[in-house]
Design an enzyme around this catalytic site. Structure first.
Site, PDB file in Angstrom:
ATOM      1  N   GLU A 216      12.824  -3.235  -2.522  1.00  0.00           N
ATOM      2  CA  GLU A 216      11.969  -2.692  -1.479  1.00  0.00           C
ATOM      3  C   GLU A 216      12.254  -3.262  -0.088  1.00  0.00           C
ATOM      4  O   GLU A 216      11.351  -3.682   0.633  1.00  0.00           O
ATOM      5  CB  GLU A 216      10.489  -2.918  -1.848  1.00  0.00           C
ATOM      6  CG  GLU A 216       9.550  -1.949  -1.161  1.00  0.00           C
ATOM      7  CD  GLU A 216       8.144  -2.006  -1.723  1.00  0.00           C
ATOM      8  OE1 GLU A 216       7.862  -1.230  -2.647  1.00  0.00           O
ATOM      9  OE2 GLU A 216       7.357  -2.821  -1.251  1.00  0.00           O
TER      10      GLU A 216
ATOM     11  N   ARG B  10      10.942 -18.676 -17.992  1.00  0.00           N
ATOM     12  CA  ARG B  10      11.715 -18.248 -16.817  1.00  0.00           C
ATOM     13  C   ARG B  10      12.456 -16.936 -17.035  1.00  0.00           C
ATOM     14  O   ARG B  10      13.507 -16.692 -16.439  1.00  0.00           O
ATOM     15  CB  ARG B  10      12.687 -19.364 -16.387  1.00  0.00           C
ATOM     16  CG  ARG B  10      11.971 -20.609 -15.887  1.00  0.00           C
ATOM     17  CD  ARG B  10      12.946 -21.679 -15.439  1.00  0.00           C
ATOM     18  NE  ARG B  10      12.248 -22.804 -14.851  1.00  0.00           N
ATOM     19  CZ  ARG B  10      11.717 -23.811 -15.544  1.00  0.00           C
ATOM     20  NH1 ARG B  10      11.819 -23.811 -16.871  1.00  0.00           N
ATOM     21  NH2 ARG B  10      11.092 -24.796 -14.948  1.00  0.00           N
TER      22      ARG B  10
ATOM     23  N   ASN C 246       5.630   4.466  -1.436  1.00  0.00           N
ATOM     24  CA  ASN C 246       4.235   4.036  -1.318  1.00  0.00           C
ATOM     25  C   ASN C 246       3.426   4.894  -0.349  1.00  0.00           C
ATOM     26  O   ASN C 246       2.467   4.402   0.261  1.00  0.00           O
ATOM     27  CB  ASN C 246       4.178   2.571  -0.883  1.00  0.00           C
ATOM     28  CG  ASN C 246       4.665   1.638  -1.969  1.00  0.00           C
ATOM     29  OD1 ASN C 246       4.382   1.826  -3.139  1.00  0.00           O
ATOM     30  ND2 ASN C 246       5.437   0.636  -1.574  1.00  0.00           N
TER      31      ASN C 246
ATOM     32  N   HIS D  83      -0.359   4.548  -0.210  1.00  0.00           N
ATOM     33  CA  HIS D  83      -0.767   3.363  -0.969  1.00  0.00           C
ATOM     34  C   HIS D  83      -1.433   2.292  -0.099  1.00  0.00           C
ATOM     35  O   HIS D  83      -2.290   1.553  -0.589  1.00  0.00           O
ATOM     36  CB  HIS D  83       0.436   2.761  -1.698  1.00  0.00           C
ATOM     37  CG  HIS D  83       0.853   3.543  -2.905  1.00  0.00           C
ATOM     38  ND1 HIS D  83       1.184   4.882  -2.849  1.00  0.00           N
ATOM     39  CD2 HIS D  83       0.992   3.176  -4.212  1.00  0.00           C
ATOM     40  CE1 HIS D  83       1.515   5.293  -4.064  1.00  0.00           C
ATOM     41  NE2 HIS D  83       1.398   4.288  -4.905  1.00  0.00           N
TER      42      HIS D  83
ATOM     43  N   LYS E  53      12.469   8.524  -8.700  1.00  0.00           N
ATOM     44  CA  LYS E  53      12.275   7.079  -8.566  1.00  0.00           C
ATOM     45  C   LYS E  53      13.537   6.327  -8.937  1.00  0.00           C
ATOM     46  O   LYS E  53      13.885   5.327  -8.292  1.00  0.00           O
ATOM     47  CB  LYS E  53      11.105   6.605  -9.422  1.00  0.00           C
ATOM     48  CG  LYS E  53      10.808   5.122  -9.178  1.00  0.00           C
ATOM     49  CD  LYS E  53       9.417   4.704  -9.525  1.00  0.00           C
ATOM     50  CE  LYS E  53       9.146   3.272  -9.047  1.00  0.00           C
ATOM     51  NZ  LYS E  53       7.786   2.816  -9.386  1.00  0.00           N
TER      52      LYS E  53
ATOM     53  N   LYS F 119       8.752  -3.314 -10.846  1.00  0.00           N
ATOM     54  CA  LYS F 119       7.681  -3.997 -10.124  1.00  0.00           C
ATOM     55  C   LYS F 119       6.651  -4.478 -11.126  1.00  0.00           C
ATOM     56  O   LYS F 119       6.126  -3.693 -11.911  1.00  0.00           O
ATOM     57  CB  LYS F 119       7.004  -3.053  -9.127  1.00  0.00           C
ATOM     58  CG  LYS F 119       7.600  -3.048  -7.744  1.00  0.00           C
ATOM     59  CD  LYS F 119       6.671  -2.276  -6.834  1.00  0.00           C
ATOM     60  CE  LYS F 119       7.182  -2.228  -5.415  1.00  0.00           C
ATOM     61  NZ  LYS F 119       6.257  -1.486  -4.537  1.00  0.00           N
TER      62      LYS F 119
ATOM     63  N   HIS G 264      -4.734   1.211  -1.524  1.00  0.00           N
ATOM     64  CA  HIS G 264      -4.984  -0.160  -1.981  1.00  0.00           C
ATOM     65  C   HIS G 264      -6.204  -0.750  -1.267  1.00  0.00           C
ATOM     66  O   HIS G 264      -6.960  -1.539  -1.860  1.00  0.00           O
ATOM     67  CB  HIS G 264      -3.759  -1.036  -1.731  1.00  0.00           C
ATOM     68  CG  HIS G 264      -2.634  -0.762  -2.667  1.00  0.00           C
ATOM     69  ND1 HIS G 264      -1.375  -1.313  -2.500  1.00  0.00           N
ATOM     70  CD2 HIS G 264      -2.553  -0.001  -3.786  1.00  0.00           C
ATOM     71  CE1 HIS G 264      -0.587  -0.895  -3.469  1.00  0.00           C
ATOM     72  NE2 HIS G 264      -1.282  -0.095  -4.262  1.00  0.00           N
TER      73      HIS G 264
ATOM     74  N   HIS H 194      -6.370   4.264  -9.824  1.00  0.00           N
ATOM     75  CA  HIS H 194      -5.333   4.066  -8.807  1.00  0.00           C
ATOM     76  C   HIS H 194      -4.918   5.389  -8.165  1.00  0.00           C
ATOM     77  O   HIS H 194      -4.809   5.495  -6.939  1.00  0.00           O
ATOM     78  CB  HIS H 194      -4.118   3.390  -9.449  1.00  0.00           C
ATOM     79  CG  HIS H 194      -2.966   3.206  -8.514  1.00  0.00           C
ATOM     80  ND1 HIS H 194      -3.026   2.410  -7.393  1.00  0.00           N
ATOM     81  CD2 HIS H 194      -1.706   3.738  -8.534  1.00  0.00           C
ATOM     82  CE1 HIS H 194      -1.868   2.443  -6.756  1.00  0.00           C
ATOM     83  NE2 HIS H 194      -1.051   3.235  -7.422  1.00  0.00           N
TER      84      HIS H 194
ATOM     85  N   ARG I 122      12.896   1.998  -0.712  1.00  0.00           N
ATOM     86  CA  ARG I 122      11.914   2.015  -1.803  1.00  0.00           C
ATOM     87  C   ARG I 122      10.485   1.985  -1.287  1.00  0.00           C
ATOM     88  O   ARG I 122       9.562   2.487  -1.944  1.00  0.00           O
ATOM     89  CB  ARG I 122      12.167   0.850  -2.759  1.00  0.00           C
ATOM     90  CG  ARG I 122      11.233   0.866  -3.953  1.00  0.00           C
ATOM     91  CD  ARG I 122      11.653  -0.093  -5.037  1.00  0.00           C
ATOM     92  NE  ARG I 122      10.670  -0.095  -6.116  1.00  0.00           N
ATOM     93  CZ  ARG I 122      10.845  -0.719  -7.284  1.00  0.00           C
ATOM     94  NH1 ARG I 122      11.958  -1.392  -7.507  1.00  0.00           N
ATOM     95  NH2 ARG I 122       9.912  -0.675  -8.200  1.00  0.00           N
TER      96      ARG I 122
ATOM     97  N   GLU J  19       0.714  10.703  -8.228  1.00  0.00           N
ATOM     98  CA  GLU J  19       2.045  10.135  -7.997  1.00  0.00           C
ATOM     99  C   GLU J  19       3.123  11.205  -8.110  1.00  0.00           C
ATOM    100  O   GLU J  19       4.141  11.160  -7.410  1.00  0.00           O
ATOM    101  CB  GLU J  19       2.320   9.000  -8.984  1.00  0.00           C
ATOM    102  CG  GLU J  19       1.422   7.788  -8.827  1.00  0.00           C
ATOM    103  CD  GLU J  19       1.766   6.926  -7.615  1.00  0.00           C
ATOM    104  OE1 GLU J  19       2.763   7.221  -6.920  1.00  0.00           O
ATOM    105  OE2 GLU J  19       1.037   5.944  -7.374  1.00  0.00           O
TER     106      GLU J  19
END
Length: 467
Positions: A340, A224, A348, A351, A330, A246, A355, A368, A344, A288
């Site tokens: 996010e 955990r 993206n 993206h 960032k 992330k 994606h 990517h 935030r 990026e």
């Protein structure tokens, strides 16, 4: 009238106390639009206590031409990610693997509470905590078949030099985006359990974005949640995925749909690792870097236009500056919006389209950054169709991506229906509404919005797809 009082708390390194300002004001934030259809970074108004917390103000950093020169080992540049008691440093520099004191550093912080009322305001010391980046005596390094022969021994030495009480295990995973899945993740848990790691152990991610995301998710899940350190070895990971917490894995139906927000203890960026980075991986990471300029840092974008040749040629000063500036951007965004909820999401840009390319075309077929580059062109095209930007921005984006040898269109096999099917399960869908990051206004401005003419999206998809 009764006195109205309130309080908030923050944690900061002890060595910052001397920089405290007498003009200390409470934090006020107006993150308007988070629950509505549109969010624009330009609508954020924040007052930060002066001299406390070290929040990076990326837009205030001067942009300068970086001189051509040799890399030099020495004290690293440090960018702080300001998240209260989850704050952490990003160390950037050459030869950092030869500085074991960075990973073994003793971290100490004061916990202060600021109280304010109509009559007075004051700081209250609540406690002081001490710890090291490496917790406990057991460490597991997660890396891959490409990086292990190059840097695993150096990292193990940096973790253990002068500290024989620390024992290091490692797990070497196959390399590639297609292995960013549950089956591969289980290999990390298998090794951790076999090695009898406990709650004081430290997971270390040594590699690119895939390794960082998977190791971070493993650290967030094992017992955990255990300690976690990022050591990124690609431009993509150094400027983006290693910063901000992330973590996660892919699902056959969508990229990064399974994961958690989980912050590292520190990020160590040894720029020497870029010496072994293939040209294609270098260009992928620069996508990026370009993104930061487009969405929030026009001066940085202009610097990139002048210095892209140096970046492609791996000029050490230019690369170090681009990494630092990207991390500053960032870090500032993450410090305002860790999970996010609005701001935030603007990181993206491209993206959602990108994606869809990765999922529809097949994980690992394109890198990517290559998919994001084509996605940014599509987002810019849609922004222009909506009348939100002028044609000069469209041309500048095309030019800089072509100069960087990045794709400016999706693969020919991608269809309109493929895009729509994958985008329908994108993480930014809310209540059935696809929200996108689009440029709006002068260069360096964007919006995160679901309020746009759907015809513009259809027209963009039709323009870039044959069917």
């Amino acid at each position: 009238m009764a006195s109205i009082s309130n309080a908030f708390s923050l944690s900061l390194p002890c060595n910052r106390i001397a920089n405290s300002s007498s003009d200390f004001n409470p934090i006020t934030s107006a993150l308007s639009g988070l629950d509505s259809g549109e969010f624009s970074p330009g609508r954020v108004a924040v007052s930060k206590p002066s001299g406390i917390g070290g929040r990076i103000c990326a837009n205030a950093t001067p942009v300068m031409d970086q001189p051509v020169g040799e890399k030099s080992s020495g004290a690293p540049t440090i960018v702080e990610v300001d998240l209260g008691n989850r704050s952490y440093p990003i160390y950037i520099g050459s030869g950092l693997f030869d500085q074991p004191e960075l990973l073994q550093k003793l971290v100490y912080s004061l916990r202060l509470v600021f109280r304010f009322s109509q009559r007075s305001s004051y700081l209250v010391l609540m406690g002081c905590s001490f710890d090291r980046h490496v917790h406990g005596k057991k460490v597991i390094v997660v890396t891959n078949t490409t990086i292990a022969p190059l840097y695993l021994d150096k990292v193990v030495e940096a973790l253990t030099k002068g500290n024989t009480a620390v024992s290091v295990e490692y797990v070497i995973l196959p390399d590639g985006e297609k292995f960013k899945d549950m089956d591969t993740l289980m290999k990390v848990f298998d090794k951790a359990i076999e090695s009898r790691l406990d709650r004081r152990c430290t997971f270390v991610a040594l590699g690119g974005g895939v390794i960082g995301d998977m190791c971070g998710f493993a650290a967030a899940s094992f017992l955990r949640g255990v300690n976690f350190i990022q050591i990124p070895t690609t431009v993509m990971a150094q400027v983006d995925s290693s910063v901000g917490g992330k973590t996660g894995i892919n699902h056959p139906l969508g990229k990064n749909l399974i994961g958690a927000f989980y912050q590292p203890q520190c990020v160590l960026i040894d720029t020497d690792t870029l010496d072994t980075l293939p040209d294609r991986e270098l260009a992928s990471g620069l996508a990026e870097v370009i993104k930061y300029g487009l969405i929030r840092d026009a001066e940085f974008f202009e610097w990139q236009e002048k210095n892209m040749e140096k970046l492609i040629a791996r000029n050490p000063n230019a690369l170090a500056y681009a990494i630092k500036r990207s991390c500053e951007n960032k870090a500032e965004v993450v410090s305002f919006d860790e999970k996010e909820s609005g701001l935030r999401a603007t990181l993206n840009l491209g993206h959602t389209f990108g994606h869809a390319i990765e999922t529809g075309f097949g994980y690992g077929q394109w890198l990517h950054g290559e998919a994001v580059a084509a996605g940014m062109v599509m987002a810019v095209d849609m922004s222009y169709r909506l009348g939100w930007i002028d044609s000069s921005i469209v041309k500048r984006v095309d030019d800089i991506l072509l100069h960087t040898k990045l794709p400016t269109a999706p693969p020919e096999t991608m269809t309109v229906e493929m895009f729509k099917s994958v985008m329908a399960v994108d993480k930014k869908v809310a209540d059935g509404l696809l929200r996108l990051i689009l440029l709006k206004g002068p260069l360096g401005n964007c919006v995160f919005t679901g309020e746009y003419d759907r015809k513009a999206l259809d027209d963009t998809l039709s323009a870039f797809c044959k069917s």
